[in-house]
Design a protein around this motif. Structure first.
Motif, mmCIF file in Angstrom:
data_model
loop_
_atom_site.group_PDB
_atom_site.id
_atom_site.type_symbol
_atom_site.label_atom_id
_atom_site.label_comp_id
_atom_site.label_asym_id
_atom_site.label_seq_id
_atom_site.Cartn_x
_atom_site.Cartn_y
_atom_site.Cartn_z
ATOM 1 N N ASP A 45 0.813 -1.218 0.000
ATOM 2 C CA ASP A 45 0.000 0.000 0.000
ATOM 3 C C ASP A 45 0.849 1.272 0.000
ATOM 4 O O ASP A 45 0.342 2.369 0.217
ATOM 5 C CB ASP A 45 -0.989 0.009 1.167
ATOM 6 N N GLY A 46 2.158 1.128 -0.244
ATOM 7 C CA GLY A 46 3.013 2.288 -0.451
ATOM 8 C C GLY A 46 3.684 2.865 0.770
ATOM 9 O O GLY A 46 4.391 3.871 0.669
ATOM 10 N N LYS A 47 3.511 2.249 1.930
ATOM 11 C CA LYS A 47 4.132 2.762 3.139
ATOM 12 C C LYS A 47 5.489 2.086 3.352
ATOM 13 O O LYS A 47 5.751 1.009 2.832
ATOM 14 C CB LYS A 47 3.229 2.522 4.347
ATOM 15 N N SER A 48 6.345 2.740 4.127
ATOM 16 C CA SER A 48 7.669 2.171 4.395
ATOM 17 C C SER A 48 7.981 2.330 5.868
ATOM 18 O O SER A 48 8.104 3.446 6.374
ATOM 19 C CB SER A 48 8.732 2.875 3.547
ATOM 20 N N ASP A 89 4.076 -4.942 6.546
ATOM 21 C CA ASP A 89 3.199 -5.153 5.385
ATOM 22 C C ASP A 89 2.187 -6.253 5.662
ATOM 23 O O ASP A 89 2.283 -7.357 5.112
ATOM 24 C CB ASP A 89 4.003 -5.467 4.125
ATOM 25 N N THR A 94 6.558 -8.634 1.180
ATOM 26 C CA THR A 94 6.017 -7.875 0.051
ATOM 27 C C THR A 94 6.379 -8.482 -1.289
ATOM 28 O O THR A 94 5.519 -8.611 -2.178
ATOM 29 C CB THR A 94 6.531 -6.424 0.117
ATOM 30 N N GLN A 126 3.766 -9.871 -4.101
ATOM 31 C CA GLN A 126 3.722 -9.264 -5.435
ATOM 32 C C GLN A 126 3.920 -10.314 -6.514
ATOM 33 O O GLN A 126 3.280 -10.271 -7.567
ATOM 34 C CB GLN A 126 4.797 -8.180 -5.551
#
Length: 315
Positions: free
Chosen positions: A73-76, A171, A129, A133
């Motif tokens: 979801d684009g967070k780190s 994640d 992740t 993916q």
């Protein structure tokens, strides 16, 4: 003896580094590829660290591909408060003796699995992740995956938050996808890895090895141990990630239990927490994970230290 084909997806990390050395030094696994992700440090640092570790081990024939910079979801979220700014702070390391693959982590995962004549095991020792993916982008590769073993979660408390282990917190959506994939999945959580303590006796055995690999491992444990003592008040650091590889090499080192496992995706206080149903409190949910419960620590350390020594002697 046929060595089991293996890919390690990692975020090195002192304990990831020991896991890589265990895989390189074991005759029971054939490390085909390494993919990197954010986690203990940025993915840039994780990739450099993986190249340096394999250079130290004289294993520069193993391809390394850079993977996710952050969660699906684009967070780190980074854990470098444990492993230092580089993710592998401590003793000096050799400059990388080879280059990162031009492929992405997902591409290298897919190609390695599809080119294998037998199913490949994946050990994920950071946020999962890249594996998620892969399953999203190339669902057909599931036929070529023997199992996924991930270091993450816990049947008990967390570490990044009071309830959530770091990798699952970083994640949870990716882990949710893997848990629902229908693939054989094994979970090596904090409840297990906190039994894998690098005690002073273990570190002394590393330091006594007559090569740079053993001495480097001892120095890693010094840095890692100081962090664990400062943050969590551990007298000796738990060396989490090699437990995933040890469980592949010798499943009898670990007592496993089938259970339904889910990961909390919401929760004001509990996001990333693994819900492990050991007593069938959700009778409508079938077990989907083999959960690591107890470790034969002396056998574990004998296995790990023998592999480290084997790598060091041939380096």
């Amino acid at each position: 003896m046929v060595a089991r084909p293996l890919i390690i997806d990692c975020d090195p990390g002192h304990d990831d580094a020991v896991a890589l050395l265990l895989a390189v030094g074991s005759p029971h696994v054939d490390l085909r590829a390494v993919t990197t992700t954010f986690g203990n440090c940025s993915v840039e640092d994780a990739t450099r660290n993986a190249l340096q570790i394999l250079t130290l081990a004289h294993a520069t024939d193993i391809p390394v591909a850079r993977g996710a910079e952050g969660s699906i979801d684009g967070k780190s979220t980074l854990g470098n408060y444990v492993h230092g700014a580089s993710g592998l702070d401590g003793p000096p390391m050799p400059e990388p003796g080879f280059d990162v693959s031009p492929e992405t982590a997902t591409e290298l995962l897919r190609r390695t699995i599809e080119s294998s004549t037998e199913p490949v095991s994946i050990a994920a020792t950071g946020p999962i992740t890249n594996v998620a993916q892969l399953l999203l982008d190339h669902p057909a590769v599931k036929d070529g995956i023997h199992e996924i073993v991930f270091m993450g979660g816990s049947t008990e408390r967390g570490n990044h938050t009071p309830t959530a282990e770091f990798n699952t917190f970083a994640d949870p959506e990716a882990l949710d996808l893997v848990l629902g994939s229908g693939l054989p999945v094994r979970m090596v959580g904090l409840n297990l890895t906190h039994q894998a303590l690098a005690t002073p006796a273990v570190v002394e055995r590393m330091a006594a090895m007559d090569h740079v690999v053993g001495r480097t491992c001892a120095a890693w444990m010094g840095f890692f141990g100081a962090s664990y003592n400062r943050v969590w008040e551990f007298a000796a650091p738990p060396v989490h990630d090699p437990c995933t590889i040890a469980g592949l090499i010798d499943p009898g080192l670990i007592a496993w239990r089938d259970a339904f496992v889910a990961v909390e995706l919401d929760g004001r206080w509990t996001r990333g927490t693994t819900v492990v149903d050991l007593h069938q409190r959700y009778p409508d949910q079938q077990p989907n994970v083999q959960v690591a419960m107890s470790l034969d620590a002396p056998r574990y350390w004998d296995l790990v230290l023998s592999a480290i020594d084997r790598v060091g002697q041939r380096s």
